[in-house]
Design an enzyme around this catalytic site. Sequence first.
Site, PDB file in Angstrom:
ATOM      1  N   ARG A   1       0.878  -1.079  -0.133  1.00 43.30           N
ATOM      2  CA  ARG A   1       0.049  -0.015   0.065  1.00 43.30           C
ATOM      3  C   ARG A   1       0.928   1.171   0.015  1.00 43.30           C
ATOM      4  O   ARG A   1       1.553   1.555   1.076  1.00 43.30           O
ATOM      5  CB  ARG A   1      -1.078   0.029   1.336  1.00 43.30           C
ATOM      6  CG  ARG A   1      -1.958  -1.512   1.243  1.00 43.30           C
ATOM      7  CD  ARG A   1      -3.109  -0.911   2.074  1.00 43.30           C
ATOM      8  NE  ARG A   1      -4.061  -0.031   1.484  1.00 43.30           N
ATOM      9  CZ  ARG A   1      -4.995   0.751   1.856  1.00 43.30           C
ATOM     10  NH1 ARG A   1      -5.319   0.333   3.318  1.00 43.30           N
ATOM     11  NH2 ARG A   1      -5.774   1.281   1.479  1.00 43.30           N
TER      12      ARG A   1
ATOM     13  N   ASP B   1      -2.958   9.737   6.380  1.00 42.31           N
ATOM     14  CA  ASP B   1      -2.146   8.470   5.726  1.00 42.31           C
ATOM     15  C   ASP B   1      -0.800   9.062   5.578  1.00 42.31           C
ATOM     16  O   ASP B   1       0.056   8.243   5.639  1.00 42.31           O
ATOM     17  CB  ASP B   1      -2.745   7.948   4.663  1.00 42.31           C
ATOM     18  CG  ASP B   1      -3.989   7.118   4.971  1.00 42.31           C
ATOM     19  OD1 ASP B   1      -5.201   7.774   5.174  1.00 42.31           O
ATOM     20  OD2 ASP B   1      -3.805   5.901   5.203  1.00 42.31           O
TER      21      ASP B   1
END
Length: 351
Positions: free
Chosen positions: A91, A241
């Site tokens: 990711r 994030d």
Amino acid sequence: MSEELRTVWWEQGAVCLVDQKRLPHEQVVVRCEGLESVASAIKTMQVRGAPAIGCTAAYGMAQAALQSPAADVAALLADLAVAKDVLDSQRPTAVNLAWATERVLAKARQLGPEADGPRALAAALLEEAHAILAEDLAMCHAIGDHGAPLIPAGGHVLTHCNAGGLATAGYGTALAPMRSAFAQGRAIHVWVDETRPFLQGARLTAWELQQSGIPLTLITDNMAGFMMQRGRVDCVIVGADRIVANGDTANKIGTYSLAVLARYHGIPFYVAAPTSTVDLSIPDGSGIPIEERSSEEVTHLAGQLIAPAGVQAAHPAFDVTPAELITAIITERGVVEPPFVPGLRRVKEGA
Ligand code: MRU
């Protein structure tokens, strides 16, 4: 989330996770017995949320070290570099993943020359993974302490995605100020965006808040503007994030739209994140890699096709909120207000 439910933990050689794809209806534990299954759990989002995937990857590195057949420390370091590449590539947007694997690898390089062989070094790396998990939990509580005063008594807070205990080692980032304010006896209410297409809000945040007894109302993402226009939102708190040097912040797709709406309506927009999410190596948001996920996650809901068969669908999983739309960033080392460049340097590096 109840205090007893853990997000990620180590048990007899396995990296264990509560399967977030099965929540809220089933609590199923996934046991990852090797690098491939840890990588797959991250990719398929059985574990998700930036700090939680960081903790998982740290254990993945420790597990790779413990399972390595390396005969000496140099060979173990080479195996760990491969494991880091595998894990990091699952990711790309959440910087906590590469931050955690780098921290474990750096520890291995630091202790390597003095270590009593590869087995002893691997054992030390497991301790490092435990430390990352414990620190994450402590950081979340500190974020709660710093962020709680920002929520007015009787306040209505809007949040997006899941930045709760499930997305961290526990307690959460965006949910931490809400938990702490509630624990202090302040009456609060949370608007929970369902968060299409993966429904982290509906499936995970609504469940966590319900478990904790914090009043909430679930809304679809396109209802947020209406609630703001009617004066029913006092502040927005979201997770992150990756926060880059100028304060531009990547978070779940839809966060940027909320920030624009909040600015239009004069509502404070807060980002809550630990300093492990701050990436000073990137000057502004244009340099943040944005994960593209399968279009099937858009065309299908719970495995059911909801769009015309064969239709093209886009799925950027994150967007970037410009720093100018962010009122303040709540970290474990305090609340950073604009200008973000010196403030983020201060909390990240003690500068
Ligand atoms: O794709 P996800 O579910 O991993 O995205 C999660 C988010 O965007 C969270 O808001 C972010 O990671 C912060 S979690 C404390």
